[in-house]
Design an enzyme around this catalytic site. Sequence first.
Site, PDB file in Angstrom:
ATOM      1  N   ASP A  15     -13.419  46.164  50.016  1.00  8.77           N
ATOM      2  CA  ASP A  15     -12.184  45.421  49.749  1.00  8.77           C
ATOM      3  C   ASP A  15     -10.956  46.335  49.861  1.00  8.77           C
ATOM      4  O   ASP A  15     -11.015  47.522  49.526  1.00  8.77           O
ATOM      5  CB  ASP A  15     -12.253  44.808  48.337  1.00  8.77           C
ATOM      6  CG  ASP A  15     -11.256  43.662  48.156  1.00  8.77           C
ATOM      7  OD1 ASP A  15     -10.607  43.269  49.141  1.00  8.77           O
ATOM      8  OD2 ASP A  15     -11.130  43.166  47.021  1.00  8.77           O
ATOM      9  N   ASN A  63     -14.851  33.837  54.064  1.00  6.15           N
ATOM     10  CA  ASN A  63     -13.944  34.559  54.970  1.00  6.15           C
ATOM     11  C   ASN A  63     -13.619  33.751  56.233  1.00  6.15           C
ATOM     12  O   ASN A  63     -12.661  34.050  56.941  1.00  6.15           O
ATOM     13  CB  ASN A  63     -14.510  35.935  55.352  1.00  6.15           C
ATOM     14  CG  ASN A  63     -14.424  36.946  54.227  1.00  6.15           C
ATOM     15  OD1 ASN A  63     -15.217  37.882  54.152  1.00  6.15           O
ATOM     16  ND2 ASN A  63     -13.454  36.791  53.331  1.00  6.15           N
TER      17      ASN A  63
HETATM   18  C1  FPP Z   1     -12.023  42.996  52.835  1.00  6.56           C
HETATM   19  O1  FPP Z   1     -10.711  43.547  52.880  1.00  6.56           O
HETATM   20  C2  FPP Z   1     -12.743  43.338  54.049  1.00  6.56           C
HETATM   21  C3  FPP Z   1     -13.300  42.440  54.921  1.00  6.56           C
HETATM   22  C4  FPP Z   1     -13.239  40.980  54.722  1.00  6.56           C
HETATM   23  C5  FPP Z   1     -13.983  42.886  56.156  1.00  6.56           C
HETATM   24  C6  FPP Z   1     -14.833  44.111  56.009  1.00  6.56           C
HETATM   25  C7  FPP Z   1     -15.416  44.443  57.311  1.00  6.56           C
HETATM   26  C8  FPP Z   1     -15.450  45.676  57.872  1.00  6.56           C
HETATM   27  C9  FPP Z   1     -14.947  46.901  57.222  1.00  6.56           C
HETATM   28  C10 FPP Z   1     -16.032  45.818  59.243  1.00  6.56           C
HETATM   29  C11 FPP Z   1     -17.505  46.071  59.187  1.00  6.56           C
HETATM   30  C12 FPP Z   1     -18.028  46.220  60.552  1.00  6.56           C
HETATM   31  C13 FPP Z   1     -19.341  46.314  60.865  1.00  6.56           C
HETATM   32  C14 FPP Z   1     -19.727  46.485  62.259  1.00  6.56           C
HETATM   33  C15 FPP Z   1     -20.396  46.235  59.858  1.00  6.56           C
HETATM   34  P1  FPP Z   1      -9.480  42.518  52.866  1.00  6.56           P
HETATM   35  O2  FPP Z   1      -9.161  42.177  54.265  1.00  6.56           O
HETATM   36  O3  FPP Z   1      -9.843  41.345  52.006  1.00  6.56           O
HETATM   37  O4  FPP Z   1      -8.373  43.391  52.219  1.00  6.56           O
HETATM   38  P2  FPP Z   1      -7.165  42.844  51.332  1.00  6.56           P
HETATM   39  O5  FPP Z   1      -7.776  42.207  50.108  1.00  6.56           O
HETATM   40  O6  FPP Z   1      -6.411  44.097  50.999  1.00  6.56           O
HETATM   41  O7  FPP Z   1      -6.376  41.903  52.175  1.00  6.56           O
END
Ligand code: FPP
Length: 241
Positions: A15, A63
């Site tokens: 996150d 998501n």
């Molecule tokens: C949450 O941060 C993160 C995600 C929804 C995506 C996580 C995915 C990856 C790091 C890529 C993984 C790739 C592979 C190939 C396994 P957020 O976007 O919710 O952050 P925020 O809360 O600050 O907006």
Amino acid sequence: MKETNIPRHVAIIVDGNGRWAKKNGKNRSFGHKTGFERLEEIIVYAIEKGVKVISLYVFSTENFKRNKSEVKYLMDLFCNNFKRLEKKYQKENIKAVFSGREEPLEKRVLDAMRDIEEKTKNNTKGIVNFCLNYGGHAEIVDATKKICMDVCSGKIKIEDIDETLFEQNLYHEFPPVDLLIRTSGEQRLSNFLPWQLSYAELYFPETYFPDFTKEEFDKAIDVFCKRNRRFGGDHNENENS
Ligand code: FPP
């Protein structure tokens, strides 16, 4: 630190990619790309340290409600990287598996997932469990349906249903989660592994995931080692340190 203190199963709610990007004047995609680079490093590091299973919440069923271009970016990131990770995991002896529903993932994503799963299925050093299009309630519903079908077909009787049998019908049968880490300061479980987290130690660092380095991971392990896990038992039993 004694080797026995290393948690067998670590789960991470990835996150803070978006907030990290904003803080650094970049777009959200760059945050996810950097988050992925960090993730790649942490998986190998954790398994090198003796963690047997690492479960990662990389995309929840919810998501899909995000902006279309962000969802597409993440799906591309998955497809493009599973191919590369497949070669790396062969070398590192790591097995990759997935937890989650197939619907409504695109065929190209499912193919990339099946491919890495198949190519790494005999690896034995550690397991990375990518929770992709995952929802904890959905997992419990899916397990319940499988059990009902086995009852209806006469394979099992209602009296056979217990915790062990239930666990056998989850997406995977892994040891319970010992340590749950959610980065970015949020203190919620967000429908992640509700069955498996029942006795987990919870750790909520303020760090956004793209800044979650190996040193940050070591800090999490140190905190875990100092916790006194009682599993409902005596105060001095099951101490980690
Ligand atoms: C949450 O941060 C993160 C995600 C929804 C995506 C996580 C995915 C990856 C790091 C890529 C993984 C790739 C592979 C190939 C396994 P957020 O976007 O919710 O952050 P925020 O809360 O600050 O907006």
